[in-house]
Design a protein around this motif. Sequence first.
Motif, mmCIF file in Angstrom:
data_model
loop_
_atom_site.group_PDB
_atom_site.id
_atom_site.type_symbol
_atom_site.label_atom_id
_atom_site.label_comp_id
_atom_site.label_asym_id
_atom_site.label_seq_id
_atom_site.Cartn_x
_atom_site.Cartn_y
_atom_site.Cartn_z
ATOM 1 N N ARG A 241 2.243 2.416 -15.326
ATOM 2 C CA ARG A 241 1.555 3.696 -15.165
ATOM 3 C C ARG A 241 2.550 4.716 -14.637
ATOM 4 O O ARG A 241 3.539 4.362 -14.011
ATOM 5 C CB ARG A 241 0.374 3.571 -14.197
ATOM 6 C CG ARG A 241 0.740 2.959 -12.851
ATOM 7 C CD ARG A 241 -0.492 2.652 -12.015
ATOM 8 N NE ARG A 241 -0.162 1.867 -10.849
ATOM 9 C CZ ARG A 241 -1.077 1.402 -9.995
ATOM 10 N NH1 ARG A 241 -2.345 1.649 -10.194
ATOM 11 N NH2 ARG A 241 -0.706 0.684 -8.959
ATOM 12 N N SER A 242 2.240 5.971 -14.885
ATOM 13 C CA SER A 242 3.146 7.030 -14.466
ATOM 14 C C SER A 242 3.179 7.148 -12.946
ATOM 15 O O SER A 242 2.137 7.115 -12.283
ATOM 16 C CB SER A 242 2.709 8.362 -15.076
ATOM 17 O OG SER A 242 3.582 9.393 -14.703
ATOM 18 N N ILE A 243 4.393 7.248 -12.388
ATOM 19 C CA ILE A 243 4.581 7.385 -10.944
ATOM 20 C C ILE A 243 5.340 8.674 -10.689
ATOM 21 O O ILE A 243 6.372 8.912 -11.314
ATOM 22 C CB ILE A 243 5.404 6.202 -10.379
ATOM 23 C CG1 ILE A 243 4.703 4.870 -10.666
ATOM 24 C CG2 ILE A 243 5.631 6.353 -8.884
ATOM 25 C CD1 ILE A 243 5.533 3.667 -10.283
ATOM 26 N N ARG B 299 0.866 -1.177 0.000
ATOM 27 C CA ARG B 299 0.000 0.000 0.000
ATOM 28 C C ARG B 299 0.901 1.225 0.000
ATOM 29 O O ARG B 299 1.673 1.441 0.933
ATOM 30 C CB ARG B 299 -0.935 0.013 1.209
ATOM 31 C CG ARG B 299 -2.008 1.089 1.100
ATOM 32 C CD ARG B 299 -3.200 0.793 1.985
ATOM 33 N NE ARG B 299 -4.277 1.754 1.776
ATOM 34 C CZ ARG B 299 -5.186 1.682 0.810
ATOM 35 N NH1 ARG B 299 -5.131 0.681 -0.038
ATOM 36 N NH2 ARG B 299 -6.124 2.588 0.681
ATOM 37 N N VAL B 300 0.790 2.005 -1.071
ATOM 38 C CA VAL B 300 1.654 3.164 -1.260
ATOM 39 C C VAL B 300 0.783 4.389 -1.525
ATOM 40 O O VAL B 300 0.033 4.421 -2.505
ATOM 41 C CB VAL B 300 2.629 2.947 -2.436
ATOM 42 C CG1 VAL B 300 3.526 4.162 -2.606
ATOM 43 C CG2 VAL B 300 3.459 1.688 -2.221
ATOM 44 N N MET B 301 0.856 5.377 -0.648
ATOM 45 C CA MET B 301 0.110 6.623 -0.810
ATOM 46 C C MET B 301 -1.368 6.357 -1.078
ATOM 47 O O MET B 301 -1.995 6.946 -1.953
ATOM 48 C CB MET B 301 0.710 7.459 -1.932
ATOM 49 C CG MET B 301 2.172 7.825 -1.718
ATOM 50 S SD MET B 301 2.436 8.781 -0.197
ATOM 51 C CE MET B 301 1.540 10.274 -0.573
ATOM 52 N N GLY B 302 -1.953 5.426 -0.313
ATOM 53 C CA GLY B 302 -3.371 5.122 -0.427
ATOM 54 C C GLY B 302 -3.735 4.163 -1.538
ATOM 55 O O GLY B 302 -4.905 3.787 -1.678
ATOM 56 N N SER B 303 -2.770 3.746 -2.363
ATOM 57 C CA SER B 303 -3.032 2.819 -3.459
ATOM 58 C C SER B 303 -2.532 1.422 -3.114
ATOM 59 O O SER B 303 -1.419 1.262 -2.598
ATOM 60 C CB SER B 303 -2.342 3.298 -4.747
ATOM 61 O OG SER B 303 -2.854 4.542 -5.158
ATOM 62 N N SER B 304 -3.353 0.422 -3.407
ATOM 63 C CA SER B 304 -2.967 -0.972 -3.178
ATOM 64 C C SER B 304 -2.337 -1.546 -4.438
ATOM 65 O O SER B 304 -2.826 -1.318 -5.548
ATOM 66 C CB SER B 304 -4.184 -1.808 -2.784
ATOM 67 O OG SER B 304 -4.721 -1.375 -1.552
#
Length: 205
Positions: free
Chosen positions: A176-178, A115-120
């Motif tokens: 995807r762009s990070i 889980r990174v910055m609210g994204s799983s």
Amino acid sequence: MLFRSAMRWLSMMLLWPAMALAALPPPPAPLELTEDEQSTLSDRDVAIRLEQNDTGGLSVGIIEVNATPSQTMDAILDLPPRVAETGALKEVEVYNQTPAAGGNPETMGAKFSLRVMGSSIVFHVAYEIDRPGLWAVSVLDETKENDLVSVYASYQVLATETGSRIIYRSQSDSGRSIPRWISTWLANNALKDQLTGIRARAEGT
């Protein structure tokens, strides 16, 4: 030049298909360290080399361990404890463990949930392992659903005068762009957490 050579080796290894290797690719030659990297390792810190792009990138992490190479390799391949050692990692589920037999390498599969910055982010990794050779490679297990486009990583353990050295090489593509600061944080902090956690378990501290 040395870093570019290591990255070319990683890119070539990405051509090996997941879950289908008849034999492990050979480990690369040990890295030649810079003076700054030698100093970093002497200070018990992790030396990191990065080459990033908008969707992922290449990274190399190096750490010294005061434990035998076999103890270090065992700690590397003990995956579940990493959850307590790496903040972004929330779960590791190991599956399909098969011992080496008949000329085929030891294999293992693992599901990673981050889980990174609210994204799983969930992805599955297939490992092929040469314990006596102190060498393991992993690729994305494409037989399962994944939130990443590609993953390749390797662990190389070298004997040293004081114990062991781990060289971890990885290449990934999220598809995807990070934001650059997030990918830098993952490449630095998460990699440091992973390698220092492995060292602590190998050393029994």
